[in-house]
Write a protein that holds these residues in place. Structure first.
Motif, PDB file in Angstrom:
ATOM      1  N   GLY A 225      -6.301  -5.103   5.639  1.00 37.79           N
ATOM      2  CA  GLY A 225      -5.750  -3.792   5.424  1.00 37.79           C
ATOM      3  C   GLY A 225      -6.691  -3.105   4.347  1.00 37.79           C
ATOM      4  N   ASP A 226      -6.531  -1.835   4.614  1.00 35.64           N
ATOM      5  CA  ASP A 226      -7.394  -0.869   3.633  1.00 35.64           C
ATOM      6  C   ASP A 226      -6.346   0.249   3.237  1.00 35.64           C
TER       7      ASP A 226
ATOM      8  N   PHE B 156      -3.259  -9.658   9.597  1.00 33.74           N
ATOM      9  CA  PHE B 156      -2.541  -8.789   8.650  1.00 33.74           C
ATOM     10  C   PHE B 156      -1.080  -8.728   9.361  1.00 33.74           C
TER      11      PHE B 156
ATOM     12  N   GLU C 174      -5.652  -2.146   0.959  1.00 27.90           N
ATOM     13  CA  GLU C 174      -5.317  -3.476   0.443  1.00 27.90           C
ATOM     14  C   GLU C 174      -6.228  -4.685   0.060  1.00 27.90           C
TER      15      GLU C 174
ATOM     16  N   ARG D  24      -7.344  -7.700  11.154  1.00 29.86           N
ATOM     17  CA  ARG D  24      -8.343  -7.268  10.275  1.00 29.86           C
ATOM     18  C   ARG D  24      -7.458  -7.452   8.822  1.00 29.86           C
TER      19      ARG D  24
ATOM     20  N   ASP E  66       0.859  -1.239  -0.064  1.00 29.95           N
ATOM     21  CA  ASP E  66      -0.026  -0.110   0.083  1.00 29.95           C
ATOM     22  C   ASP E  66       0.846   1.322  -0.018  1.00 29.95           C
TER      23      ASP E  66
END
Ligand code: AMP
Ligand code: GLY
Length: 474
Positions: free
Chosen positions: A343-344, A323, A346, A341, A266
């Motif tokens: 990824g954001d 993660f 990702e 959790r 990211d």
């Protein structure tokens, strides 16, 4: 609950009997056939048509919802609270992720068979424990760890000590309480700049400071102890700075076995060339070219396996995502952080690459049978480019109408911060839309992400145009 409550064999039998009087012979044969399927499914513990509640609201949540919605095992998908994008693949429910009581009541009323938790905060606050403590909720399949496992993300001090206990490669560190400020400064002086200071607890992604001078580091350390991040920085981890390229590796684990999901890179800084302040993430690329077979073998042997085994050895039952925020230090992977959790942003690049049915994987995760699953992953490259509100990550305005979403063709517009307002989709956050595309190469996928990103407009829109360029140069 192994099959949907209203589709238990008893109910099916009842329905079949009622209908018999009004059905033709062929219809009743069909109903008996249906009954047999459900009966066999229940005996063999095969899940059929599940009602799923997904908790979350950002781009990660839309990507998960999009993937769940493609499952033949899904009956109905609900998202709490969701966004304008998730509303197109399921039903949004106006419940906050930390409203455990409201979520529990909804699950019971709606006959939810599986809960999938997107963000870390409800996990760190113990949503899984809340469900496990209630006999009426206990049998709902749950994707996300108990509070004990969520400490991998909820406490940097815990996660660093865990890594040391299990010989998992990570930066040298020490942790200090406010009463130990003098010793903390003493430790800082044994390190070379830049200095890395981490608030122990959750600090909305802002709790890590990297400082180039000793004086700045001492000043920030004092501010952290004085409550810069509230309770989260009552304990501070100070660690050695690691030099290398970062990547995000993800697994789904049932507590013993795991499946490796596609990895991603990211792009955290707001500015092109990785400049300016950190954001929640401005784009992502999957796969990561340097994460070749040799590198990933090291990741599995030195990091993933010892983490899953370590949790089990410590009696921490864990079903959900892990993660691994990794850094490649001269060919050797080291752990920067754990998250409990996905990824954001990702997830917006990872989900499109997973060919397997995610609900089947979730079911095996909850049922601790992941060893019987294989994950199919597309060899294609996925890229995602995040469109953000002007001013982000500082202050920005919301409520700007978004146009052009219907012009997106060979890409997917995953909504991050959006909502419906007066019949139109408007901006509702800093990160607004993540435009994901697939291609035979990074260049091909990016061309689609960028071309489609240009079709979407809203006042103040900004996006980086150099996502993935560094990887193309490797
Ligand atoms: P974290 O919240 O722990 O992921 O840290 C946020 C970001 O800070 C990471 O993604 C890295 O870019 C950077 N970072 C954290 N720890 C280190 C370290 N020990 N060395 C170098 N960079 C780091
Ligand atoms: N993209 C990094 C994170 O989700 O924490």
């Amino acid at each position: 609950m192994k099959i949907r409550k209203n589709l238990t064999p008893d109910n099916i039998r009842r329905q079949s009997c009622c209908k018999k009087n009004i059905c033709s012979g062929r219809d009743s044969l069909y109903l008996y056939f249906l009954f047999d399927i459900f009966f066999v499914a229940s005996v063999l513990n095969i899940p059929i048509y599940m009602n799923i509640l997904l908790i979350g609201s950002g781009g990660r949540c839309h990507a998960l919802a999009w993937k769940i919605a493609r499952s033949p095992l899904l009956s109905k998908l609900y998202i709490a609270p969701g966004n304008a994008g998730t509303a197109s693949v399921g039903t949004n429910v106006a419940l906050k992720p930390n409203d455990f009581g409201g979520i529990a009541e909804f699950c019971l009323q709606t006959g939810i068979d599986m809960v999938v938790v997107g963000p870390e905060e409800p996990l760190v606050r113990g949503i899984r424990d809340y469900f496990a403590a209630n006999p009426a909720l206990r049998d709902i399949r749950f994707i996300g760890p108990f509070q004990a496992g969520a400490r991998l993300e909820g406490s940097k001090e815990f996660s660093k000590a865990f890594m040391v206990r299990h010989h998992i490669p990570t930066a040298r560190y020490r942790s200090f309480k406010a009463s130990e400020e003098a010793e903390a400064v003493g430790f800082l002086e044994t390190l070379q700049p830049p200095y890395v200071l981490k608030a122990d607890g959750l600090a909305a992604g802002k709790g890590v400071l990297i400082l180039s001078s000793r004086d700045e580091a001492v000043q920030e350390l004092h501010a952290m102890f004085a409550g810069k991040f509230g309770e989260a920085s009552a304990t501070v981890v100070i660690e050695e700075y690691l030099e290398g390229i970062e990547l995000s590796v993800f697994i789904l684990t049932d507590g013993t076995h795991y499946v490796l999901l596609p990895e991603a890179k990211d792009y955290k800084r707001i500015g092109e060339g990785d400049t300016g302040p950190n954001t929640g993430g401005m784009g992502a690329v999957s796969p990561v070219p340097f994460a070749d077979r040799t590198f990933m073998q090291k990741v599995e042997e030195r990091i993933i396996r010892p983490t899953v085994d370590g949790l089990r050895q410590e009696g921490i039952d864990y079903q959900g995502f892990i993660f691994f925020g990794l850094i490649n230090v001269k060919g050797d992977p080291m752990v920067i952080e754990y998250n409990v959790r996905m990824g954001d942003p990702e997830t917006e690049a990872v989900m499109p690459r997973i060919s397997s049915d995610i609900v089947e994987l979730f079911t095996a995760t909850a049922d601790r049978t992941l060893d019987r699953q294989q994950i199919a992953i597309s060899p294609q490259t996925a890229t995602t480019v995040m469109l953000v509100s002007g001013g982000y990550p500082g202050s920005y305005e919301k409520g700007k109408p978004i146009t052009g979403l219907d012009r997106v063709t060979d890409a997917i517009a995953f909504h991050a911060g959006t909502q419906w307002q007066d019949g139109q989709v408007v901006t509702a956050g800093g990160r607004v839309i993540s435009v994901s595309a697939m291609g035979g190469s990074i260049a091909e996928a990016l061309e689609k992400s960028n071309r489609n990103a240009a079709l979407i407009t809203f006042e103040g829109k900004y996006n980086r145009r150099d996502i993935g360029e560094d990887l193309q140069r490797l």
